[in-house]
Design a protein around this motif. Sequence first.
Motif, PDB file in Angstrom:
ATOM      1  N   GLU A  48      47.125  41.714  50.962  1.00 24.57           N
ATOM      2  CA  GLU A  48      45.819  41.070  50.799  1.00 24.57           C
ATOM      3  C   GLU A  48      45.078  40.922  52.124  1.00 24.57           C
ATOM      4  OE1 GLU A  48      45.603  38.185  47.297  1.00 24.57           O
ATOM      5  OE2 GLU A  48      47.610  37.776  48.065  1.00 24.57           O
ATOM      6  N   ARG A  49      45.196  41.933  52.991  1.00 23.58           N
ATOM      7  CA  ARG A  49      44.585  41.830  54.317  1.00 23.58           C
ATOM      8  C   ARG A  49      43.058  41.941  54.280  1.00 23.58           C
ATOM      9  NH1 ARG A  49      47.243  46.842  54.376  1.00 23.58           N
ATOM     10  NH2 ARG A  49      45.942  48.688  54.729  1.00 23.58           N
ATOM     11  N   HIS A  50      42.505  42.411  53.203  1.00 24.22           N
ATOM     12  CA  HIS A  50      41.039  42.375  53.044  1.00 24.22           C
ATOM     13  C   HIS A  50      40.710  41.781  51.680  1.00 24.22           C
ATOM     14  CE1 HIS A  50      42.254  46.308  51.510  1.00 24.22           C
ATOM     15  NE2 HIS A  50      42.353  46.808  52.722  1.00 24.22           N
ATOM     16  N   ILE A  51      40.617  42.578  50.657  1.00 28.95           N
ATOM     17  CA  ILE A  51      40.390  42.021  49.322  1.00 28.95           C
ATOM     18  C   ILE A  51      41.633  41.264  48.861  1.00 28.95           C
ATOM     19  CG2 ILE A  51      40.161  42.657  46.881  1.00 28.95           C
ATOM     20  CD1 ILE A  51      37.523  42.764  48.249  1.00 28.95           C
ATOM     21  N   ARG A  52      41.430  40.046  48.394  1.00 32.17           N
ATOM     22  CA  ARG A  52      42.527  39.252  47.860  1.00 32.17           C
ATOM     23  C   ARG A  52      42.570  39.403  46.341  1.00 32.17           C
ATOM     24  NH1 ARG A  52      40.023  34.383  51.394  1.00 32.17           N
ATOM     25  NH2 ARG A  52      40.907  34.971  53.436  1.00 32.17           N
ATOM     26  N   TYR A  53      43.722  39.177  45.778  1.00 35.22           N
ATOM     27  CA  TYR A  53      43.837  39.299  44.324  1.00 35.22           C
ATOM     28  C   TYR A  53      42.893  38.326  43.620  1.00 35.22           C
ATOM     29  CZ  TYR A  53      47.644  42.680  44.118  1.00 35.22           C
ATOM     30  OH  TYR A  53      48.387  43.835  44.177  1.00 35.22           O
ATOM     31  N   GLN A  54      42.703  37.165  44.196  1.00 34.56           N
ATOM     32  CA  GLN A  54      41.785  36.199  43.586  1.00 34.56           C
ATOM     33  C   GLN A  54      40.352  36.708  43.625  1.00 34.56           C
ATOM     34  OE1 GLN A  54      42.625  33.470  41.828  1.00 34.56           O
ATOM     35  NE2 GLN A  54      40.444  33.403  41.286  1.00 34.56           N
ATOM     36  N   ASP A  55      40.013  37.504  44.652  1.00 32.25           N
ATOM     37  CA  ASP A  55      38.675  38.106  44.699  1.00 32.25           C
ATOM     38  C   ASP A  55      38.414  38.940  43.458  1.00 32.25           C
ATOM     39  OD1 ASP A  55      38.015  37.076  47.233  1.00 32.25           O
ATOM     40  OD2 ASP A  55      38.944  38.774  48.263  1.00 32.25           O
ATOM     41  N   ALA A  56      39.425  39.695  43.025  1.00 34.84           N
ATOM     42  CA  ALA A  56      39.265  40.533  41.835  1.00 34.84           C
ATOM     43  C   ALA A  56      38.932  39.673  40.621  1.00 34.84           C
ATOM     44  CB  ALA A  56      40.533  41.344  41.585  1.00 34.84           C
ATOM     45  N   ARG A  57      39.594  38.554  40.503  1.00 36.24           N
ATOM     46  CA  ARG A  57      39.343  37.655  39.370  1.00 36.24           C
ATOM     47  C   ARG A  57      37.934  37.061  39.458  1.00 36.24           C
ATOM     48  NH1 ARG A  57      44.653  36.112  41.330  1.00 36.24           N
ATOM     49  NH2 ARG A  57      46.261  36.961  39.927  1.00 36.24           N
ATOM     50  N   ASP A  58      37.545  36.659  40.661  1.00 33.24           N
ATOM     51  CA  ASP A  58      36.225  36.048  40.843  1.00 33.24           C
ATOM     52  C   ASP A  58      35.105  37.064  40.636  1.00 33.24           C
ATOM     53  OD1 ASP A  58      37.543  33.696  41.471  1.00 33.24           O
ATOM     54  OD2 ASP A  58      37.373  33.983  43.631  1.00 33.24           O
ATOM     55  N   LEU A  59      35.304  38.280  41.129  1.00 37.80           N
ATOM     56  CA  LEU A  59      34.268  39.304  41.014  1.00 37.80           C
ATOM     57  C   LEU A  59      34.075  39.757  39.576  1.00 37.80           C
ATOM     58  CD1 LEU A  59      35.226  41.343  44.182  1.00 37.80           C
ATOM     59  CD2 LEU A  59      33.024  40.229  43.807  1.00 37.80           C
ATOM     60  N   LYS A  60      35.141  39.761  38.808  1.00 37.22           N
ATOM     61  CA  LYS A  60      35.039  40.152  37.398  1.00 37.22           C
ATOM     62  C   LYS A  60      33.999  39.315  36.662  1.00 37.22           C
ATOM     63  CE  LYS A  60      36.092  41.654  33.239  1.00 37.22           C
ATOM     64  NZ  LYS A  60      35.703  42.996  32.742  1.00 37.22           N
ATOM     65  N   LYS A  61      33.862  38.065  37.065  1.00 38.23           N
ATOM     66  CA  LYS A  61      32.946  37.150  36.385  1.00 38.23           C
ATOM     67  C   LYS A  61      31.480  37.454  36.665  1.00 38.23           C
ATOM     68  CE  LYS A  61      36.378  33.436  36.887  1.00 38.23           C
ATOM     69  NZ  LYS A  61      36.680  32.153  37.580  1.00 38.23           N
ATOM     70  N   ILE A  62      31.207  38.154  37.780  1.00 40.16           N
ATOM     71  CA  ILE A  62      29.807  38.315  38.178  1.00 40.16           C
ATOM     72  C   ILE A  62      29.336  39.764  38.313  1.00 40.16           C
ATOM     73  CG2 ILE A  62      29.767  36.051  39.305  1.00 40.16           C
ATOM     74  CD1 ILE A  62      29.673  39.108  41.524  1.00 40.16           C
ATOM     75  N   VAL A  63      30.252  40.721  38.376  1.00 40.19           N
ATOM     76  CA  VAL A  63      29.823  42.118  38.509  1.00 40.19           C
ATOM     77  C   VAL A  63      29.074  42.535  37.245  1.00 40.19           C
ATOM     78  CG1 VAL A  63      30.583  44.523  38.671  1.00 40.19           C
ATOM     79  CG2 VAL A  63      31.635  42.789  40.124  1.00 40.19           C
ATOM     80  N   ALA A  64      27.847  42.963  37.432  1.00 42.31           N
ATOM     81  CA  ALA A  64      26.992  43.329  36.294  1.00 42.31           C
ATOM     82  C   ALA A  64      26.957  44.832  36.056  1.00 42.31           C
ATOM     83  CB  ALA A  64      25.575  42.803  36.530  1.00 42.31           C
ATOM     84  N   THR A  65      27.462  45.607  37.029  1.00 46.03           N
ATOM     85  CA  THR A  65      27.511  47.063  36.901  1.00 46.03           C
ATOM     86  C   THR A  65      28.953  47.454  36.584  1.00 46.03           C
ATOM     87  OG1 THR A  65      27.835  47.262  39.298  1.00 46.03           O
ATOM     88  CG2 THR A  65      25.569  47.389  38.470  1.00 46.03           C
ATOM     89  N   GLU A  66      29.368  48.649  36.954  1.00 49.38           N
ATOM     90  CA  GLU A  66      30.753  49.053  36.740  1.00 49.38           C
ATOM     91  C   GLU A  66      31.654  48.462  37.816  1.00 49.38           C
ATOM     92  OE1 GLU A  66      31.351  53.201  36.224  1.00 49.38           O
ATOM     93  OE2 GLU A  66      30.323  53.221  34.284  1.00 49.38           O
ATOM     94  N   PHE A  67      32.827  48.020  37.405  1.00 47.82           N
ATOM     95  CA  PHE A  67      33.790  47.419  38.313  1.00 47.82           C
ATOM     96  C   PHE A  67      35.007  48.335  38.393  1.00 47.82           C
ATOM     97  CE2 PHE A  67      36.473  43.321  39.154  1.00 47.82           C
ATOM     98  CZ  PHE A  67      36.437  43.577  40.516  1.00 47.82           C
TER      99      PHE A  67
END
Length: 238
Positions: A48-67
Amino acid sequence: MTKLSVNINKLATLRNSRGGNVPNLITSTQDIESFGAEGITIHPRPDERHIRYQDARDLKKIVATEFNIEGNPVPKFIDLVLEVKPTQVTLVPDAEDAITSNAGWDTIKHKDFLVDVINTFKTNGIRTSIFVDPDPKMVEAAALTGTDRVELYTESYAHEFAKGNKEAAVAPFAKAAEAAQKVGLGLNAGHDLSLDNIQFFKQHIPSLLEVSIGHALICESLYLGLENVINMYLHRLK
């Protein structure tokens, strides 16, 4: 049209370097999409040296395009993808200590493993893509795994392009793209694509569905935006 998916790993690296939340990945992602990006890519690694696993969970909630979530399908990564259920998962055979991705899959040697993993993702409604070198044999073998797409690893193209060998640089990718069309696979590409080389690549790979660009795009954004920001500071200091 070829979709642009922006890899935001470098923004997470910058955030992590200070231990706070600047830049804010949620706000940055929303801005990137509002500026016209047609997808967001992340590549969480085990440390998790850049993107953290929690980031994936948080981004899923707001990404409006393709993830799109990239990574080596180790158990922890598979669990994350099944939890988040992104639009696409891109399977990359990078070692845990790799600075960045440096090779595509041997889709012949690892066929059985890839079949099992891809079946798991597709059963859960997640589009799959396999990171491969520009080798028609690897592309053809990828079709036997059940994947929806392949992503061509474009570092060699960028390297040769920078040396002025444009036609030679793109030739193997054109052959790999032709192989993908013949076996019915969608085609993505990524790694070291930039403002300098992307147009020539697209012109010679007309079947290209998506590119994922992060490092060059963020660096170019710094270069092209520095003058504006410096002048904003100077204005406020007057």
